[in-house]
Design a protein around this motif. Structure first.
Motif, PDB file in Angstrom:
ATOM      1  N   SER A 142      22.958  59.123  38.310  1.00 32.29           N
ATOM      2  CA  SER A 142      23.302  60.039  39.404  1.00 32.29           C
ATOM      3  C   SER A 142      22.179  60.111  40.429  1.00 32.29           C
ATOM      4  O   SER A 142      21.006  60.302  40.079  1.00 32.29           O
ATOM      5  CB  SER A 142      23.588  61.435  38.845  1.00 32.29           C
ATOM      6  N   GLY A 143      22.553  59.928  41.705  1.00 32.21           N
ATOM      7  CA  GLY A 143      21.582  60.002  42.795  1.00 32.21           C
ATOM      8  C   GLY A 143      21.085  58.654  43.273  1.00 32.21           C
ATOM      9  O   GLY A 143      20.638  58.522  44.403  1.00 32.21           O
ATOM     10  N   ARG A 144      21.143  57.624  42.423  1.00 29.34           N
ATOM     11  CA  ARG A 144      20.648  56.292  42.801  1.00 29.34           C
ATOM     12  C   ARG A 144      21.683  55.537  43.627  1.00 29.34           C
ATOM     13  O   ARG A 144      22.851  55.904  43.662  1.00 29.34           O
ATOM     14  CB  ARG A 144      20.322  55.467  41.549  1.00 29.34           C
ATOM     15  N   PRO A 145      21.266  54.434  44.276  1.00 30.04           N
ATOM     16  CA  PRO A 145      22.246  53.607  44.987  1.00 30.04           C
ATOM     17  C   PRO A 145      23.325  53.092  44.040  1.00 30.04           C
ATOM     18  O   PRO A 145      23.050  52.741  42.892  1.00 30.04           O
ATOM     19  CB  PRO A 145      21.390  52.457  45.543  1.00 30.04           C
ATOM     20  N   SER A 146      24.557  53.034  44.531  1.00 32.23           N
ATOM     21  CA  SER A 146      25.676  52.597  43.699  1.00 32.23           C
ATOM     22  C   SER A 146      25.584  51.094  43.436  1.00 32.23           C
ATOM     23  O   SER A 146      25.092  50.331  44.262  1.00 32.23           O
ATOM     24  CB  SER A 146      26.991  52.928  44.402  1.00 32.23           C
ATOM     25  N   PRO A 147      26.093  50.637  42.265  1.00 30.82           N
ATOM     26  CA  PRO A 147      26.010  49.214  41.918  1.00 30.82           C
ATOM     27  C   PRO A 147      27.188  48.424  42.493  1.00 30.82           C
ATOM     28  O   PRO A 147      28.337  48.836  42.376  1.00 30.82           O
ATOM     29  CB  PRO A 147      26.065  49.228  40.391  1.00 30.82           C
ATOM     30  N   THR A 148      26.894  47.285  43.089  1.00 28.77           N
ATOM     31  CA  THR A 148      27.951  46.433  43.643  1.00 28.77           C
ATOM     32  C   THR A 148      28.084  45.127  42.872  1.00 28.77           C
ATOM     33  O   THR A 148      28.773  44.215  43.302  1.00 28.77           O
ATOM     34  CB  THR A 148      27.694  46.143  45.130  1.00 28.77           C
ATOM     35  N   ASN A 149      27.420  45.032  41.717  1.00 29.27           N
ATOM     36  CA  ASN A 149      27.605  43.907  40.803  1.00 29.27           C
ATOM     37  C   ASN A 149      27.280  44.391  39.394  1.00 29.27           C
ATOM     38  O   ASN A 149      26.693  45.452  39.203  1.00 29.27           O
ATOM     39  CB  ASN A 149      26.739  42.700  41.206  1.00 29.27           C
ATOM     40  N   ALA A 150      27.666  43.590  38.399  1.00 29.93           N
ATOM     41  CA  ALA A 150      27.508  44.013  37.005  1.00 29.93           C
ATOM     42  C   ALA A 150      26.035  44.155  36.618  1.00 29.93           C
ATOM     43  O   ALA A 150      25.673  45.053  35.845  1.00 29.93           O
ATOM     44  CB  ALA A 150      28.211  43.024  36.084  1.00 29.93           C
ATOM     45  N   ALA A 151      25.178  43.291  37.157  1.00 29.44           N
ATOM     46  CA  ALA A 151      23.761  43.345  36.781  1.00 29.44           C
ATOM     47  C   ALA A 151      23.116  44.658  37.216  1.00 29.44           C
ATOM     48  O   ALA A 151      22.319  45.250  36.473  1.00 29.44           O
ATOM     49  CB  ALA A 151      23.020  42.154  37.397  1.00 29.44           C
ATOM     50  N   ASP A 152      23.449  45.123  38.419  1.00 28.86           N
ATOM     51  CA  ASP A 152      22.887  46.392  38.890  1.00 28.86           C
ATOM     52  C   ASP A 152      23.361  47.558  38.025  1.00 28.86           C
ATOM     53  O   ASP A 152      22.606  48.484  37.733  1.00 28.86           O
ATOM     54  CB  ASP A 152      23.290  46.650  40.347  1.00 28.86           C
ATOM     55  N   MET A 153      24.629  47.521  37.599  1.00 26.67           N
ATOM     56  CA  MET A 153      25.119  48.594  36.752  1.00 26.67           C
ATOM     57  C   MET A 153      24.431  48.575  35.388  1.00 26.67           C
ATOM     58  O   MET A 153      24.057  49.621  34.858  1.00 26.67           O
ATOM     59  CB  MET A 153      26.633  48.500  36.579  1.00 26.67           C
ATOM     60  N   LEU A 154      24.244  47.378  34.838  1.00 25.70           N
ATOM     61  CA  LEU A 154      23.555  47.279  33.549  1.00 25.70           C
ATOM     62  C   LEU A 154      22.123  47.786  33.632  1.00 25.70           C
ATOM     63  O   LEU A 154      21.592  48.352  32.672  1.00 25.70           O
ATOM     64  CB  LEU A 154      23.573  45.832  33.064  1.00 25.70           C
TER      65      LEU A 154
END
Length: 341
Positions: A142-154
């Motif tokens: 919460s609060g961080r930039p949103s992920p636009t690929n799977a690696a960023d979400m991981l």
């Protein structure tokens, strides 16, 4: 918990994860979402824990087709069907009156719920296979930039969620537009991939909520995700500069500190020698800016920059969504050069 990485063909395994109450990273055309069975209060509560998300920040229910709307919503106005026919599947969320089977934890206790039919075919396939609506905010801490690929979400969710379904990079790059259809005139609560101009072309008058362009007060309850809190923010503080692109670039060059970073349009990326620069895309290409804005902000977290300066597009079309995300990342710390001589 080890987070399982699922390939695009593993739709049934992903659906089974949702049915048994697990947390699943799901690709959409906007950003990656952190999904759970939207009818399972315990599973939905786990979303808030994994993200560190405030409990008064409502979630969106994702469905595979418009004909699911009547399962979860009542008193559906004609405008909803107009928008669904024109923009679904797509980056549009409609606020509608919920039915009692939608858990309070999804809606933060509101009598309304946000509904969306995503354009990403893999996302719709998983929801349909699971047979339940999927409650999902963006898949970042919460609060961080949103992920636009799977690696960023991981990067944010490894070990906190059961699995992530890799559907490739997101094509839109900013979260869905949210429009409240329980009020007259309809009200834009969050700009996104469907523009304000497109909404007005479909519906006529559409109001813009003040929270699109300012911070909400402490006592105000958000009607939709992304309205109240500082969002999309990298670790370093951000200052947004608005106005003519060349003037903004020159202002930033004159004011940035020796170690500061810059987010700018491609045309000005060479104006800051010795500084860490992330390019948004060409000044005239707002679709590219929408795809790149979160990646640009997130990239600075791997650097020691003490502060970030960001050029901002004008608010026509998709520019309103890009500007909103940058302004939120900056906590609305904005230097406005528009109208200055």
């Amino acid at each position: 918990m080890k987070t399982q990485k699922l390939a695009a063909h593993e739709v049934e395994a992903a659906a089974a994860m949702l049915r048994r109450g697990g947390l699943l990273g799901i690709p959409t055309e906007t950003v990656y979402g952190l999904g759970a069975n939207g009818l399972d209060p315990q599973a939905v509560a786990a979303i808030f824990q994994a993200k560190g998300r405030p409990q008064d920040n409502p979630l969106i229910l994702h469905i595979p087709s418009a004909d699911w709307l009547e399962r979860f919503c009542q008193d559906i106005p004609p405008a909803a069907w107009t928008l669904a026919e024109r923009f679904w599947p797509g980056p549009l969320t409609m606020i509608l009156t919920r039915k009692p089977l939608v858990p309070d934890v999804v809606t933060a206790g509101l009598d309304t719920v946000g509904m969306r039919c995503p354009a990403h075919p893999l996302c719709r396939a998983v929801i349909a296979a699971a047979g339940v609506p999927v409650a999902a905010p963006s898949g970042n801490t919460s609060g961080r930039p949103s992920p636009t690929n799977a690696a960023d979400m991981l990067e944010d969710m490894e070990g906190k969620i059961d699995g992530i379904l890799d559907g490739g990079p997101c094509s839109v790059g900013v979260e869905s537009t949210i429009v409240d259809l329980t009020v007259q005139p309809p009200r834009l609560l969050r700009p996104g991939g469907v523009t304000l101009e497109e909404l007005r072309d479909a519906l006529g008058e559409v109001a813009v909520d003040p929270a699109v362009q300012r911070l909400m007060g402490a006592g105000e309850q958000p009607r939709a995700p992304g309205m109240k809190y500082r969002h999309y923010a990298p670790k370093a503080p951000v200052t947004v500069v608005k106005g003519d692109p060349a003037r903004c670039a020159a202002y930033i060059a004159a004011h940035l500190g020796p170690e500061d970073g810059v987010v700018c349009f491609d045309e000005f990326a060479g104006d800051y020698p010795g500084h860490t620069v992330e390019a948004l895309g060409p000044a005239a290409d707002k679709a590219a800016q929408a795809r790149n804005v979160f990646d640009a902000l997130r990239a600075f977290d791997a650097t020691p920059v003490p502060a970030i300066w960001a050029q901002c597009p004008d608010e026509a079309g998709l520019g309103l969504a890009v500007a909103n995300r940058l302004n939120k990342a900056a906590g609305f710390h904005i230097i406005d050069l528009e109208g200055e001589p």
